[in-house]
Design a protein around this motif. Structure first.
Motif, PDB file in Angstrom:
ATOM      1  N   HIS A 121       6.592  -1.420  -4.400  1.00 48.85           N
ATOM      2  CA  HIS A 121       5.492  -2.373  -4.554  1.00 48.85           C
ATOM      3  C   HIS A 121       5.267  -3.145  -3.266  1.00 48.85           C
ATOM      4  O   HIS A 121       6.178  -3.313  -2.469  1.00 48.85           O
ATOM      5  CB  HIS A 121       5.813  -3.419  -5.635  1.00 48.85           C
ATOM      6  CG  HIS A 121       6.568  -2.882  -6.798  1.00 48.85           C
ATOM      7  ND1 HIS A 121       7.898  -3.163  -7.010  1.00 48.85           N
ATOM      8  CD2 HIS A 121       6.182  -2.042  -7.788  1.00 48.85           C
ATOM      9  CE1 HIS A 121       8.303  -2.526  -8.112  1.00 48.85           C
ATOM     10  NE2 HIS A 121       7.292  -1.836  -8.593  1.00 48.85           N
ATOM     11  N   HIS A 172       5.188  -6.664  -1.791  1.00 47.07           N
ATOM     12  CA  HIS A 172       5.813  -7.941  -2.144  1.00 47.07           C
ATOM     13  C   HIS A 172       5.245  -9.072  -1.285  1.00 47.07           C
ATOM     14  O   HIS A 172       4.565  -8.842  -0.289  1.00 47.07           O
ATOM     15  CB  HIS A 172       7.330  -7.850  -1.983  1.00 47.07           C
ATOM     16  CG  HIS A 172       8.012  -7.192  -3.153  1.00 47.07           C
ATOM     17  ND1 HIS A 172       8.847  -7.866  -4.004  1.00 47.07           N
ATOM     18  CD2 HIS A 172       7.954  -5.920  -3.609  1.00 47.07           C
ATOM     19  CE1 HIS A 172       9.299  -7.025  -4.943  1.00 47.07           C
ATOM     20  NE2 HIS A 172       8.767  -5.837  -4.728  1.00 47.07           N
ATOM     21  N   HIS A 219       6.312  -9.703  -6.571  1.00 48.94           N
ATOM     22  CA  HIS A 219       5.210  -8.790  -6.279  1.00 48.94           C
ATOM     23  C   HIS A 219       3.965  -9.568  -5.866  1.00 48.94           C
ATOM     24  O   HIS A 219       3.648 -10.585  -6.467  1.00 48.94           O
ATOM     25  CB  HIS A 219       4.839  -7.975  -7.526  1.00 48.94           C
ATOM     26  CG  HIS A 219       5.911  -7.044  -7.976  1.00 48.94           C
ATOM     27  ND1 HIS A 219       5.781  -6.242  -9.075  1.00 48.94           N
ATOM     28  CD2 HIS A 219       7.126  -6.771  -7.447  1.00 48.94           C
ATOM     29  CE1 HIS A 219       6.870  -5.515  -9.212  1.00 48.94           C
ATOM     30  NE2 HIS A 219       7.707  -5.822  -8.250  1.00 48.94           N
ATOM     31  N   VAL A 274       8.760  -3.024  -0.888  1.00 52.10           N
ATOM     32  CA  VAL A 274      10.141  -2.858  -1.345  1.00 52.10           C
ATOM     33  C   VAL A 274      10.236  -1.594  -2.195  1.00 52.10           C
ATOM     34  O   VAL A 274       9.393  -1.379  -3.080  1.00 52.10           O
ATOM     35  CB  VAL A 274      10.595  -4.082  -2.169  1.00 52.10           C
ATOM     36  CG1 VAL A 274      11.993  -3.858  -2.741  1.00 52.10           C
ATOM     37  CG2 VAL A 274      10.564  -5.348  -1.320  1.00 52.10           C
ATOM     38  N   HIS A 323      12.513   0.452  -4.962  1.00 51.46           N
ATOM     39  CA  HIS A 323      13.468   0.116  -6.025  1.00 51.46           C
ATOM     40  C   HIS A 323      14.141   1.369  -6.591  1.00 51.46           C
ATOM     41  O   HIS A 323      13.662   2.491  -6.392  1.00 51.46           O
ATOM     42  CB  HIS A 323      12.740  -0.572  -7.183  1.00 51.46           C
ATOM     43  CG  HIS A 323      12.128  -1.891  -6.849  1.00 51.46           C
ATOM     44  ND1 HIS A 323      12.660  -3.096  -7.257  1.00 51.46           N
ATOM     45  CD2 HIS A 323      11.002  -2.203  -6.157  1.00 51.46           C
ATOM     46  CE1 HIS A 323      11.887  -4.087  -6.831  1.00 51.46           C
ATOM     47  NE2 HIS A 323      10.872  -3.568  -6.166  1.00 51.46           N
TER      48      HIS A 323
HETATM   49 CU   LIG Z   1       9.051  -4.386  -6.028  1.00 52.62          CU
END
Ligand SMILES: [Cu+2]
Length: 165
Positions: free
Chosen positions: A77, A79, A93, A139, A141
């Protein structure tokens, strides 16, 4: 490990005569190369690129990752803040617009599944612009993004991108 930004007016020859028009037509391009920080040693060898292009009210973001394990899906996403030594340094986010809309329409999600060579690509295109200084990183994950909550598990690594600045 570097971040850069170029703002290029379309039809630069108009710039001197009609600055306001040139500004309205501006294409903003932001890049990030990384990751800036890795939070899980399993991913110490990964390499990332983020390319973001904003024009005419549309933002188009691409994430390219190399050196990943193949065959499973990872969440990613945009961020709020630049990367830091802690995964949490990037903040939450980036979110845009009306809180009543689904998260998938208000955030920029870049989930990807690496191929057999460990190469993963994601692209997101959203009908809005990121205000300068309001988003700072991408980022990656450990898990795919939950379509309702936006959660995607542990933060693995982070690439700083100066969106819209
Ligand atoms: Cu994220």
């Amino acid at each position: 490990m570097q971040a850069s930004r170029i703002t290029a007016p379309v039809g630069a020859f108009l710039l001197a005569a009609v600055p306001a028009l040139a500004a309205a037509d501006a294409v903003t391009v932001d890049h990030g190369h990384g990751p800036a920080y890795v939070y899980d040693a399993t991913y110490a060898g990964v390499r990332t690129q983020v390319h973001s292009r904003a024009h005419d009210g549309v933002t188009d973001v691409r994430l390219i990752v190399d050196g990943m394990p193949a065959g499973r899906r990872f969440g990613a996403h945009v961020h709020l803040r630049p990367c830091g030594p802690l995964g949490s340094d990037a903040g939450g986010h980036y979110q845009h617009g009306d809180a009543g809309l689904p998260l998938a329409e208000r955030e920029i999600w870049l989930d990807f599944t690496p191929d057999a060579d460990g190469h993963g690509v994601a692209r997101a295109r959203v009908p809005w612009l990121i205000a300068a200084g309001t988003a700072g990183s991408v980022v990656v994950h450990a898990a795919p993004t939950d379509p309702v909550t936006g959660a995607a598990g542990a933060r693995l690594f982070c690439t700083t991108v100066p969106f819209g600045q």
